[in-house]
Design an enzyme around this catalytic site. Structure first.
Site, PDB file in Angstrom:
ATOM      1  N   SER A   1       6.185  -1.802  -2.466  1.00  0.00           N
ATOM      2  CA  SER A   1       6.143  -2.455  -3.552  1.00  0.00           C
ATOM      3  C   SER A   1       5.086  -2.409  -4.385  1.00  0.00           C
ATOM      4  O   SER A   1       3.920  -2.896  -4.715  1.00  0.00           O
ATOM      5  CB  SER A   1       5.801  -4.209  -3.075  1.00  0.00           C
ATOM      6  OG  SER A   1       4.646  -4.332  -1.978  1.00  0.00           O
TER       7      SER A   1
ATOM      8  N   GLY B   1       0.851  -1.098   0.199  1.00  0.00           N
ATOM      9  CA  GLY B   1      -0.220  -0.153  -0.105  1.00  0.00           C
ATOM     10  C   GLY B   1       0.819   1.190   0.061  1.00  0.00           C
ATOM     11  O   GLY B   1       2.288   1.122   0.288  1.00  0.00           O
TER      12      GLY B   1
ATOM     13  N   GLY C   1       2.087   5.667   4.421  1.00  0.00           N
ATOM     14  CA  GLY C   1       1.031   6.196   5.285  1.00  0.00           C
ATOM     15  C   GLY C   1      -0.479   5.317   5.267  1.00  0.00           C
ATOM     16  O   GLY C   1      -1.277   5.421   5.924  1.00  0.00           O
ATOM     17  N   SER C   2      -0.293   4.169   4.540  1.00  0.00           N
ATOM     18  CA  SER C   2      -1.666   3.346   4.470  1.00  0.00           C
ATOM     19  C   SER C   2      -1.733   2.306   5.744  1.00  0.00           C
ATOM     20  O   SER C   2      -2.727   1.806   5.956  1.00  0.00           O
ATOM     21  CB  SER C   2      -1.569   2.335   3.159  1.00  0.00           C
ATOM     22  OG  SER C   2      -0.456   1.740   3.266  1.00  0.00           O
TER      23      SER C   2
END
Length: 197
Positions: A109, A35, A38-39
Site C-alpha cells: 500500500s 511497508g 521484504g519489510s
C-alpha cells in the site's frame, strides 16, 4: 465510465458490533501493515494472527499476494490498479471488523492517499496503521521472493522502491523498525496497542 449499481440499500443485521464484542471478548478492528517488500509484513501478520488465536481472539490475515490470486486477480500494479486493490481490501477488512474479527492486512500500500481511503472506510476508531520501517538496502538484501533482483533487471515494472514510489506514513499508530527489532518484539508492540481498543 464503469457501470454503478443503483437502487441498492444497506441491510442491517440483528446483531450489533457491541454484542459481537461482548460475546467474543474483544472488538473487531483493522491492523493495517504497510511497508516495502521484504519489510516483514507477512511474517509479522501471520505471527500476530497466531498469537491472537492462541489468546482466544478471532483474527484473520488478508495478505496482498493471496488476494491477488482471487478477489484482485484482474488488477496489475499501475497507480490506478493499486488504488483499486487497496479500496477492495479496505472494504473486505471493514466487513471482517464489523463481524468482530481482528483483521490484519499485509499490503505494501505505497500511497498515502490509498491508506487514508482505507482508514475512512474502516469503522471509526478501529483502524491501526502499522508502518514496518526497514531500509531499502535491508529489504533488498532479504529479498525473500527474489523480486528486487527481477526489478533491477527490468523484468518487473513499477516495483515499489525501485521503479515506483513508496510514500511513508505520516502519522501511523505504530512504527516498527523491522530492520532492527526481532519479530516477537514487533508483535508485542502491536498486541499492546490492540489491548487499548
Amino acid at each position: 465510465m464503469p457501470h454503478k449499481s443503483e437502487n441498492i440499500f444497506w441491510t442491517k443485521g440483528k446483531v450489533t458490533s457491541t454484542q459481537r464484542a461482548v460475546q467474543n471478548g474483544h472488538a473487531g478492528c483493522i491492523v493495517w501493515l504497510t511497508g516495502l517488500s521484504g519489510s516483514g509484513k507477512t511474517t509479522i501478520a501471520t505471527e500476530l494472527e497466531r498469537e491472537l488465536f492462541n489468546g482466544g481472539k478471532h483474527a484473520y490475515v488478508l495478505d496482498g499476494d493471496n488476494l491477488r490470486h482471487g478477489l484482485c486477480s484482474d488488477l496489475a500494479f499501475s497507480p490506478e490498479d493499486r488504488k483499486e486493490n487497496i479500496r477492495r481490501v479496505g472494504e473486505v477488512a471493514r466487513l471482517l471488523a464489523d463481524a468482530g474479527i481482528i483483521c490484519i492486512t499485509a499490503f505494501i500500500s505505497p500511497y498515502q492517499s490509498d491508506r487514508e481511503l482505507a482508514r475512512r472506510i474502516a469503522p471509526a476508531e478501529k483502524f491501526v496503521e502499522v508502518y514496518l520501517n526497514a531500509t531499502l538496502q535491508v529489504c533488498e538484501r532479504r529479498d525473500p521472493k527474489g523480486l528486487y533482483a527481477k526489478a533491477r533487471t527490468g523484468e518487473i515494472k513499477e516495483f515499489t522502491g525501485v521503479s515506483a514510489p513508496y510514500e511513508a506514513p505520516l502519522n501511523p499508530e505504530i512504527e516498527l523498525r523491522t530492520d532492527q527489532l526481532p519479530v516477537e518484539d514487533c508483535v508485542a508492540q502491536i498486541l499492546a496497542r490492540l489491548s487499548k481498543i
